[in-house]
Design a protein around this motif. Structure first.
Motif, PDB file in Angstrom:
ATOM      1  N   PHE A 194       0.478  -1.578  -0.040  1.00  0.00           N
ATOM      2  CA  PHE A 194      -0.174   0.425  -0.124  1.00  0.00           C
ATOM      3  C   PHE A 194       1.019   1.342   0.441  1.00  0.00           C
ATOM      4  CE2 PHE A 194       1.024  -0.735   4.471  1.00  0.00           C
ATOM      5  CZ  PHE A 194       0.603   0.699   4.727  1.00  0.00           C
ATOM      6  N   ASP A 195       2.067   1.400   0.641  1.00  0.00           N
ATOM      7  CA  ASP A 195       3.024   2.353   0.428  1.00  0.00           C
ATOM      8  C   ASP A 195       3.929   2.721  -1.110  1.00  0.00           C
ATOM      9  OD1 ASP A 195       4.399  -0.093   0.576  1.00  0.00           O
ATOM     10  OD2 ASP A 195       5.731   0.587   2.151  1.00  0.00           O
ATOM     11  N   GLN A 196       3.484   1.771  -2.020  1.00  0.00           N
ATOM     12  CA  GLN A 196       4.263   1.852  -3.598  1.00  0.00           C
ATOM     13  C   GLN A 196       2.908   2.258  -4.436  1.00  0.00           C
ATOM     14  OE1 GLN A 196       6.718  -1.458  -4.461  1.00  0.00           O
ATOM     15  NE2 GLN A 196       6.852  -2.102  -2.645  1.00  0.00           N
ATOM     16  N   ALA A 197       3.423   3.161  -5.643  1.00  0.00           N
ATOM     17  CA  ALA A 197       2.189   3.171  -5.887  1.00  0.00           C
ATOM     18  C   ALA A 197       1.366   1.708  -7.049  1.00  0.00           C
ATOM     19  CB  ALA A 197       3.585   3.918  -8.021  1.00  0.00           C
ATOM     20  N   LEU A 198       0.393   1.651  -7.022  1.00  0.00           N
ATOM     21  CA  LEU A 198      -0.574   0.654  -7.820  1.00  0.00           C
ATOM     22  C   LEU A 198      -1.578   0.503  -8.415  1.00  0.00           C
ATOM     23  CD1 LEU A 198      -1.599  -0.449  -3.774  1.00  0.00           C
ATOM     24  CD2 LEU A 198       0.074  -2.240  -5.223  1.00  0.00           C
ATOM     25  N   TYR A 199      -1.313  -0.101  -9.495  1.00  0.00           N
ATOM     26  CA  TYR A 199      -1.757   0.263 -10.866  1.00  0.00           C
ATOM     27  C   TYR A 199      -3.188  -0.957 -10.734  1.00  0.00           C
ATOM     28  CZ  TYR A 199       1.546   3.327 -10.940  1.00  0.00           C
ATOM     29  OH  TYR A 199       3.197   3.938 -10.929  1.00  0.00           O
ATOM     30  N   ALA A 200      -3.745  -0.888 -12.086  1.00  0.00           N
ATOM     31  CA  ALA A 200      -5.595  -1.420 -11.882  1.00  0.00           C
ATOM     32  C   ALA A 200      -4.763  -2.715 -12.525  1.00  0.00           C
ATOM     33  CB  ALA A 200      -6.375  -0.919 -12.112  1.00  0.00           C
ATOM     34  N   LEU A 226     -11.584   0.587  -6.930  1.00  0.00           N
ATOM     35  CA  LEU A 226     -10.263   0.216  -6.590  1.00  0.00           C
ATOM     36  C   LEU A 226      -9.332   1.230  -5.904  1.00  0.00           C
ATOM     37  CD1 LEU A 226      -7.917  -2.066  -6.267  1.00  0.00           C
ATOM     38  CD2 LEU A 226      -7.306  -1.094  -8.773  1.00  0.00           C
ATOM     39  N   THR A 227      -9.849   2.907  -6.397  1.00  0.00           N
ATOM     40  CA  THR A 227      -9.431   3.654  -5.917  1.00  0.00           C
ATOM     41  C   THR A 227      -9.761   4.339  -4.534  1.00  0.00           C
ATOM     42  OG1 THR A 227      -8.769   4.827  -8.107  1.00  0.00           O
ATOM     43  CG2 THR A 227      -9.012   5.910  -6.248  1.00  0.00           C
ATOM     44  N   GLU A 228     -10.616   4.428  -4.023  1.00  0.00           N
ATOM     45  CA  GLU A 228     -11.645   4.245  -3.081  1.00  0.00           C
ATOM     46  C   GLU A 228     -10.916   3.295  -2.158  1.00  0.00           C
ATOM     47  OE1 GLU A 228     -15.966   6.381  -4.237  1.00  0.00           O
ATOM     48  OE2 GLU A 228     -15.702   3.837  -4.142  1.00  0.00           O
ATOM     49  N   PHE A 229     -10.818   2.055  -2.347  1.00  0.00           N
ATOM     50  CA  PHE A 229     -10.043   0.498  -1.140  1.00  0.00           C
ATOM     51  C   PHE A 229      -8.783   1.156  -0.489  1.00  0.00           C
ATOM     52  CE2 PHE A 229      -8.270  -2.932  -0.428  1.00  0.00           C
ATOM     53  CZ  PHE A 229      -9.006  -3.074   0.638  1.00  0.00           C
ATOM     54  N   ILE A 230      -8.220   1.785  -2.137  1.00  0.00           N
ATOM     55  CA  ILE A 230      -7.028   1.756  -1.328  1.00  0.00           C
ATOM     56  C   ILE A 230      -6.809   3.022  -0.557  1.00  0.00           C
ATOM     57  CG2 ILE A 230      -4.029   2.747  -3.056  1.00  0.00           C
ATOM     58  CD1 ILE A 230      -5.583   0.544  -5.417  1.00  0.00           C
ATOM     59  N   ASN A 231      -7.803   4.088  -0.832  1.00  0.00           N
ATOM     60  CA  ASN A 231      -7.099   5.430  -0.462  1.00  0.00           C
ATOM     61  C   ASN A 231      -7.895   5.137   1.184  1.00  0.00           C
ATOM     62  OD1 ASN A 231      -6.555   7.123  -2.111  1.00  0.00           O
ATOM     63  ND2 ASN A 231      -7.669   7.805  -3.753  1.00  0.00           N
ATOM     64  N   GLN A 232      -8.283   4.762   1.437  1.00  0.00           N
ATOM     65  CA  GLN A 232      -9.398   4.143   2.654  1.00  0.00           C
ATOM     66  C   GLN A 232      -8.585   3.675   3.449  1.00  0.00           C
ATOM     67  OE1 GLN A 232     -13.369   2.582   1.735  1.00  0.00           O
ATOM     68  NE2 GLN A 232     -13.979   4.998   1.399  1.00  0.00           N
ATOM     69  N   LEU A 233      -7.180   2.362   2.817  1.00  0.00           N
ATOM     70  CA  LEU A 233      -6.594   1.924   3.609  1.00  0.00           C
ATOM     71  C   LEU A 233      -6.131   2.457   3.953  1.00  0.00           C
ATOM     72  CD1 LEU A 233      -5.610  -1.207   4.725  1.00  0.00           C
ATOM     73  CD2 LEU A 233      -4.606  -1.165   1.976  1.00  0.00           C
ATOM     74  N   ARG A 234      -4.714   3.843   2.960  1.00  0.00           N
ATOM     75  CA  ARG A 234      -3.826   4.490   3.426  1.00  0.00           C
ATOM     76  C   ARG A 234      -4.562   5.099   4.162  1.00  0.00           C
ATOM     77  NH1 ARG A 234      -2.162   5.049  -2.696  1.00  0.00           N
ATOM     78  NH2 ARG A 234      -0.525   3.255  -3.100  1.00  0.00           N
ATOM     79  N   ARG A 255       4.721   7.796   4.224  1.00  0.00           N
ATOM     80  CA  ARG A 255       5.165   5.745   4.683  1.00  0.00           C
ATOM     81  C   ARG A 255       3.647   5.217   4.297  1.00  0.00           C
ATOM     82  NH1 ARG A 255       7.748   4.360  10.645  1.00  0.00           N
ATOM     83  NH2 ARG A 255       9.717   5.426   9.867  1.00  0.00           N
ATOM     84  N   CYS A 256       2.925   5.660   4.425  1.00  0.00           N
ATOM     85  CA  CYS A 256       0.794   5.455   3.939  1.00  0.00           C
ATOM     86  C   CYS A 256       1.215   5.561   1.752  1.00  0.00           C
ATOM     87  CB  CYS A 256       0.107   5.776   4.535  1.00  0.00           C
ATOM     88  SG  CYS A 256       0.504   5.641   6.068  1.00  0.00           S
ATOM     89  N   GLY A 257       2.272   6.281   0.941  1.00  0.00           N
ATOM     90  CA  GLY A 257       2.171   5.829  -0.010  1.00  0.00           C
ATOM     91  C   GLY A 257       1.411   6.587  -0.548  1.00  0.00           C
ATOM     92  N   PHE A 258       1.513   8.562  -0.314  1.00  0.00           N
ATOM     93  CA  PHE A 258       0.876   9.271  -0.886  1.00  0.00           C
ATOM     94  C   PHE A 258       1.945   9.879  -1.765  1.00  0.00           C
ATOM     95  CE2 PHE A 258      -2.218   8.260   1.717  1.00  0.00           C
ATOM     96  CZ  PHE A 258      -3.482   8.454   1.260  1.00  0.00           C
ATOM     97  N   ASN A 259       2.127  10.544  -2.571  1.00  0.00           N
ATOM     98  CA  ASN A 259       3.354  10.687  -3.467  1.00  0.00           C
ATOM     99  C   ASN A 259       3.629  12.626  -2.814  1.00  0.00           C
ATOM    100  OD1 ASN A 259       0.853  12.289  -4.920  1.00  0.00           O
ATOM    101  ND2 ASN A 259       1.033  11.330  -6.601  1.00  0.00           N
TER     102      ASN A 259
END
Length: 289
Positions: A194-200, A226-234, A255-259
């Protein structure tokens, strides 16, 4: 601060545990256990912590918490020094899941148990009914108490006003559904990265689907894009770091994957309703009271 693992011992001659606490106040005790927990607080007000969800509570309320979900309540003494009451039912996951699997009459519980993985808050009407059932449990024999527990679960599954609390999502381990296996693999990959870039397209390949099919599949299974899930997890991970560490917000964002920090602040505000700095400040103020 890591949550403590609580060892739950079933009540005498029972498959599950029933207990009534009468306390002057509720101490902060961040913990988890492998059992489902149904908790009703009475004559108490303070803060409720379920996963990454933190909210004020008061008077009486009913909450169901799934296995391994960290949680606690925290209250000070009442001004009139009256007793605060907490009713708790803790039900082993293996036992309750097997009841649902083996008895067609209990299939209605399945959705509720899945939702409990995020913590569920029930309506005032359900809470009033639950209080009556818990009060009857106090003097009931083990078999009667079991019947009352089934009645309590029935009240909960019929509540269409219940509300999910924590943003954390746990998968339902049903190996008869091949889609669950695929979703498990994808979510495990998301949790691990989750702390890295994730692609569909990368996640779709893990599920052996086309990207378009994967987007539809994921939305249907999780009720989020997918975007909502990843952002909520982060953001959920960020809340835990804000609660349990003294890291600067910029470090937590990274640390939570935000650029960048502005992107982090924007998503945090959208999901939690406040900025990370206000979230952290409110924690300090609440603990200082």
């Amino acid at each position: 601060m890591k949550p403590m693992c609580e060892k739950v011992i079933p009540s005498s001659n029972s498959s599950w545990r029933f207990v009534k606490y009468e306390l002057p106040s509720i101490d902060f005790c961040w913990h988890y256990h492998p059992e489902y927990e149904i908790c009703l607080t009475l004559n108490s007000k303070g803060l409720r912590y379920i996963g990454d969800h933190i909210e004020e509570y008061s008077e009486q309320e009913l909450v169901c918490i799934g296995p391994h979900m960290p949680h606690t309540w925290h209250s000070g003494a009442n001004e009139d020094e009256s007793t605060q009451v907490v009713y708790v039912a803790q039900i082993p996951k293996v036992w309750l899941d097997s009841q649902v699997a083996e008895h067609p009459e209990m299939q209605g519980l399945q959705e509720m148990l899945i939702r409990s993985s995020r913590g569920v808050l029930y309506s005032s009407e359900s809470t009033a009914q639950a209080l009556c059932l818990f009060q009857q449990m106090e003097s009931a024999d083990p078999f009667s108490r079991y019947i009352l527990l089934m009645n309590l679960l029935n009240v909960m599954i019929q509540d269409n006003q219940s509300k999910l609390l924590s943003s954390r999502f746990f998968t339902y381990d049903d190996k008869t559904d091949s889609g669950i296996d695929k979703l498990d693999r994808v979510i495990e990959f998301i949790y691990d990265n989750f702390d890295q870039a994730l692609y569909a397209d990368e996640l779709a390949a893990i599920a052996h689907m086309s990207t378009n099919h994967f987007h539809r599949f994921f939305k249907k299974r999780t009720e989020r894009t997918l975007t909502e899930f990843i952002n909520q997890l982060r953001i959920g991970k960020a809340c835990k770091l804000l609660i349990n560490s003294n890291h600067p917000i910029s470090v937590i964002s990274d640390r939570c994957g935000f650029n960048n920090i502005s992107n982090f602040n924007r998503h945090f505000l959208s999901i939690k309703g406040c900025t990370p700095s206000l979230f952290k400040k409110s924690l300090r103020l609440k603990h200082a009271q």
